[in-house]
Design a protein around this motif. Sequence first.
Motif, PDB file in Angstrom:
ATOM      1  N   THR A  36      42.304  62.759 -28.797  1.00 12.24           N
ATOM      2  CA  THR A  36      40.925  62.665 -29.270  1.00 12.24           C
ATOM      3  C   THR A  36      40.329  64.061 -29.436  1.00 12.24           C
ATOM      4  O   THR A  36      40.771  65.007 -28.798  1.00 12.24           O
ATOM      5  N   GLU A  37      39.319  64.156 -30.289  1.00 19.03           N
ATOM      6  CA  GLU A  37      38.564  65.404 -30.433  1.00 19.03           C
ATOM      7  C   GLU A  37      37.757  65.615 -29.155  1.00 19.03           C
ATOM      8  O   GLU A  37      37.284  64.653 -28.553  1.00 19.03           O
ATOM      9  N   ASP A  38      37.596  66.869 -28.740  1.00 20.39           N
ATOM     10  CA  ASP A  38      36.749  67.110 -27.566  1.00 20.39           C
ATOM     11  C   ASP A  38      35.744  68.239 -27.782  1.00 20.39           C
ATOM     12  O   ASP A  38      35.223  68.793 -26.842  1.00 20.39           O
ATOM     13  N   GLY A  39      35.476  68.561 -29.026  1.00 23.27           N
ATOM     14  CA  GLY A  39      34.470  69.582 -29.327  1.00 23.27           C
ATOM     15  C   GLY A  39      35.066  70.966 -29.503  1.00 23.27           C
ATOM     16  O   GLY A  39      34.801  71.638 -30.482  1.00 23.27           O
ATOM     17  N   SER A  40      35.882  71.402 -28.559  1.00 22.40           N
ATOM     18  CA  SER A  40      36.488  72.735 -28.663  1.00 22.40           C
ATOM     19  C   SER A  40      37.972  72.647 -28.979  1.00 22.40           C
ATOM     20  O   SER A  40      38.701  73.611 -28.854  1.00 22.40           O
ATOM     21  N   GLY A  41      38.425  71.494 -29.386  1.00 24.65           N
ATOM     22  CA  GLY A  41      39.841  71.266 -29.672  1.00 24.65           C
ATOM     23  C   GLY A  41      40.132  69.782 -29.563  1.00 24.65           C
ATOM     24  O   GLY A  41      39.435  68.969 -30.158  1.00 24.65           O
ATOM     25  N   SER A  42      41.132  69.454 -28.766  1.00 20.92           N
ATOM     26  CA  SER A  42      41.463  68.045 -28.591  1.00 20.92           C
ATOM     27  C   SER A  42      41.998  67.796 -27.188  1.00 20.92           C
ATOM     28  O   SER A  42      42.378  68.720 -26.462  1.00 20.92           O
ATOM     29  N   THR A  43      41.993  66.530 -26.833  1.00 20.46           N
ATOM     30  CA  THR A  43      42.461  66.089 -25.526  1.00 20.46           C
ATOM     31  C   THR A  43      43.576  65.085 -25.721  1.00 20.46           C
ATOM     32  O   THR A  43      43.465  64.176 -26.552  1.00 20.46           O
ATOM     33  N   PHE A  44      44.640  65.258 -24.960  1.00 24.14           N
ATOM     34  CA  PHE A  44      45.811  64.384 -24.982  1.00 24.14           C
ATOM     35  C   PHE A  44      45.846  63.643 -23.654  1.00 24.14           C
ATOM     36  O   PHE A  44      45.782  64.272 -22.592  1.00 24.14           O
ATOM     37  N   VAL A  45      45.920  62.310 -23.694  1.00 25.00           N
ATOM     38  CA  VAL A  45      45.894  61.506 -22.470  1.00 25.00           C
ATOM     39  C   VAL A  45      47.096  60.577 -22.426  1.00 25.00           C
ATOM     40  O   VAL A  45      47.411  59.898 -23.412  1.00 25.00           O
ATOM     41  N   VAL A  46      47.750  60.562 -21.270  1.00 24.62           N
ATOM     42  CA  VAL A  46      48.806  59.598 -20.979  1.00 24.62           C
ATOM     43  C   VAL A  46      48.287  58.720 -19.844  1.00 24.62           C
ATOM     44  O   VAL A  46      47.869  59.222 -18.802  1.00 24.62           O
ATOM     45  N   ASP A  47      48.303  57.420 -20.056  1.00 26.31           N
ATOM     46  CA  ASP A  47      47.902  56.454 -19.032  1.00 26.31           C
ATOM     47  C   ASP A  47      49.064  55.485 -18.882  1.00 26.31           C
ATOM     48  O   ASP A  47      49.247  54.598 -19.718  1.00 26.31           O
ATOM     49  N   ALA A  48      49.867  55.682 -17.838  1.00 24.83           N
ATOM     50  CA  ALA A  48      51.101  54.912 -17.706  1.00 24.83           C
ATOM     51  C   ALA A  48      51.303  54.447 -16.267  1.00 24.83           C
ATOM     52  O   ALA A  48      50.550  54.825 -15.368  1.00 24.83           O
ATOM     53  N   THR A  49      52.335  53.660 -16.085  1.00 23.58           N
ATOM     54  CA  THR A  49      52.733  53.226 -14.748  1.00 23.58           C
ATOM     55  C   THR A  49      54.229  53.479 -14.573  1.00 23.58           C
ATOM     56  O   THR A  49      55.001  53.396 -15.528  1.00 23.58           O
ATOM     57  N   ILE A  50      54.590  53.789 -13.348  1.00 17.74           N
ATOM     58  CA  ILE A  50      55.980  54.017 -12.964  1.00 17.74           C
ATOM     59  C   ILE A  50      56.345  52.927 -11.975  1.00 17.74           C
ATOM     60  O   ILE A  50      55.615  52.706 -10.997  1.00 17.74           O
ATOM     61  N   GLU A  51      57.458  52.255 -12.222  1.00 19.01           N
ATOM     62  CA  GLU A  51      57.879  51.203 -11.306  1.00 19.01           C
ATOM     63  C   GLU A  51      59.354  51.384 -10.972  1.00 19.01           C
ATOM     64  O   GLU A  51      60.196  51.463 -11.864  1.00 19.01           O
TER      65      GLU A  51
END
Length: 161
Positions: free
Chosen positions: A110-125
């Motif tokens: 996503t855009e964050d104003g001064s560049g961009s943000t990368f997000v990982v939302d995961a689970t480890i099992e």
Amino acid sequence: MATPLAFTGHSTHPMAAVRAAFANEQYWKDRIEAVGGPNARIDSLAINGDQVRVDMVQTIPAAELPAQITAIKPDGLTIPRTEIWHGSGGTVEAYVDGAPATITGSLTVTEDGSGSTFVVDATIEVKIPLFGKKIEAAIQQHLTELLEREAEFTDNWLSSH
């Protein structure tokens, strides 16, 4: 019960530039070579507009793993991983070859104003009685470090291309 993997990275480049890198075959080749670990490789890469699917194999050598993992996998970890991107989001799936360990989750840029943000939302099992949580914690630590290196690589790659 699975262990969460939550990672947020920042880039000085806008989201459009990051997504353009993800749609560039050379980016993936350079990234796997730079941060994939010994014998890392891309098994397949399909790019169709903003749709990107990359199947890669990454490794963590035994010397970088805690004893509870090397007791089960003395030669280190081989981790097949698939990222699928569409627009500003996607999915990630990975597993540890020869062990009952899986990683699944979502990816966003996503855009964050001064560049961009990368997000990982995961689970480890890890489905190993008694030791599963300890192994999940070790995998979480190593994957977080890998994601940090990948985010740094992406930002540097964009600065030089």
